[in-house]
Scaffold this active site. Structure first.
Site, mmCIF file in Angstrom:
data_model
loop_
_atom_site.group_PDB
_atom_site.id
_atom_site.type_symbol
_atom_site.label_atom_id
_atom_site.label_comp_id
_atom_site.label_asym_id
_atom_site.label_seq_id
_atom_site.Cartn_x
_atom_site.Cartn_y
_atom_site.Cartn_z
ATOM 1 N N HIS A 38 4.683 7.256 2.422
ATOM 2 C CA HIS A 38 5.484 6.041 2.293
ATOM 3 C C HIS A 38 4.860 5.022 1.351
ATOM 4 C CE1 HIS A 38 2.886 4.694 5.796
ATOM 5 N NE2 HIS A 38 2.892 3.572 5.125
ATOM 6 N N HIS B 165 -5.786 -2.031 4.693
ATOM 7 C CA HIS B 165 -5.779 -0.896 3.759
ATOM 8 C C HIS B 165 -5.002 -1.268 2.504
ATOM 9 C CE1 HIS B 165 -2.156 -0.696 6.010
ATOM 10 N NE2 HIS B 165 -1.882 0.584 5.904
ATOM 11 N N GLU C 279 8.125 1.558 4.396
ATOM 12 C CA GLU C 279 7.689 0.791 5.557
ATOM 13 C C GLU C 279 7.797 -0.687 5.213
ATOM 14 O OE1 GLU C 279 3.399 0.644 6.281
ATOM 15 O OE2 GLU C 279 3.740 0.493 8.429
ATOM 16 N N HIS D 93 0.843 -1.203 0.000
ATOM 17 C CA HIS D 93 0.000 0.000 0.000
ATOM 18 C C HIS D 93 0.873 1.245 0.000
ATOM 19 C CE1 HIS D 93 0.817 -0.582 4.364
ATOM 20 N NE2 HIS D 93 0.899 0.748 4.380
ATOM 21 N N TYR E 124 9.706 2.000 9.967
ATOM 22 C CA TYR E 124 9.830 3.006 8.908
ATOM 23 C C TYR E 124 11.275 3.412 8.750
ATOM 24 C CZ TYR E 124 4.803 4.053 9.014
ATOM 25 O OH TYR E 124 3.442 3.984 8.936
ATOM 26 N N HIS F 149 1.306 -0.139 15.086
ATOM 27 C CA HIS F 149 0.323 0.919 14.863
ATOM 28 C C HIS F 149 -0.932 0.647 15.699
ATOM 29 C CE1 HIS F 149 2.311 2.750 11.469
ATOM 30 N NE2 HIS F 149 2.286 1.666 10.759
HETATM 31 FE FE FE2 Z 1 1.752 1.946 5.969
#
Ligand code: FE2
Length: 307
Positions: free
Chosen positions: A214, A199, A265, A153, A255, A246
């Protein structure tokens, strides 16, 4: 996959030095170089991806993302998406086949957040790297560095998040999995999926359009994230934060930056989603915990270092 958009298919990233970028994306992340074109662009794939490439590196004077492409299942769906985008008032450019090597015709448009996206149906299928389709082994030997599994993503920074959400949900067929809202319910962040992933694309509000936060690549385990962190130190690669978790998506993450300053990431785990799952909401007073669940505060770099 409501309207025929299947998955993120590629991202074109601007870099300041191709050789340094290849040392980073191939030597450190473990992507595999598969082709180059007459514009000097270099095409890379992650080993579990069946299509020929997912990352395109292009030489430029400033870093950032040129565009992100999504693969569509069939031409009929692509034609309908084309009509629906035009009906929605979105300008669509048609990029001819083979402008990217071994890729079919692409429909290109700009989101209200100022980012360039593409939709396409055809890209040469070369199969997973290093393993067969018949009786496949678990993984191929000979992978380098972090051995990332796939391009997963992008997180993008820009404004007009309401209009961007409307476009992605009501025209493109994504669904909202998670969001951050301010006290007055204005949109601070939105995570959107096409699949069971937490996501496939995410946006965070920023007053300037079209910024790149990112590109993210999937790893299998938390142990792989720790190993990635070791490799980041071994290579003196600039680190942003992590390993950590997260709050948003609950993925485990680290990261770091490529030599041109683009953030990458690598992550594993996290929540699964279905279109009937009610969106998860975080309030902005919990933004620190939402982004970095352990530190519970956002580091300044996360919000301000963009390309
Ligand atoms: Fe991400």
């Amino acid at each position: 996959m409501k309207n025929g958009i299947m998955r993120p298919g590629h991202v074109q990233i601007r870099v300041l030095d191709i050789d340094e970028a290849l040392e980073h994306y191939c030597g450190l992340l473990g992507l595999i170089e598969v082709d180059r074109d007459d514009q000097g662009r270099v095409y890379l794939k992650a080993w579990t991806e069946v299509d020929k490439y997912s990352v395109i590196l292009t030489l430029a004077d400033d870093p950032g993302m040129d565009f992100m492409g999504f693969k569509v299942t069939d031409e009929t769906s692509l034609e309908k998406l084309h009509r629906d985008l035009l009906d929605h008032g979105v300008n669509v450019d048609v990029i001819p086949e083979n402008e990217l090597v071994d890729c079919g015709r692409r429909l290109r448009f700009i989101s209200p957040s100022g980012h360039t996206f593409e939709l396409y149906v055809d890209k040469k299928c070369t199969g997973k790297w290093g393993i067969e389709e018949l009786n496949p082994e678990a993984w191929p030997r000979g992978l380098k560095g972090m051995r990332v599994q796939r391009f997963d993503h992008c997180l993008l920074y820009g404004d007009e998040l309401d209009a961007t959400l409307d476009l992605f949900v009501n025209v493109l067929g994504f669904y909202l999995t998670e969001q951050v809202l301010s006290d007055d319910d204005s949109r601070i962040a939105q995570f959107l999926s096409l699949s069971n992933k937490a996501h496939d694309i995410a946006f965070i509000f920023h007053p300037e359009k079209g910024r790149f936060h990112h590109a993210s690549f999937h790893l299998e385990t938390w142990e792989d994230i720790l190993r990635a962190a070791d490799l980041i130190s071994m290579t003196n690669t600039a680190i942003d934060i992590g390993p950590t978790r997260h709050g948003l998506t609950h993925g485990k993450t680290i990261y770091f930056f490529d030599p041109s300053g683009n953030r990458n990431e690598v992550f594993c785990g996290g929540d699964y989603s279905y279109p009937d799952h009610p969106p998860i909401t975080w309030k902005s007073d919990q933004l620190g915990k939402a982004i970095f669940y352990h530190d519970r505060e956002v580091n300044e770099r996360f919000l301000t270092v963009l390309t």
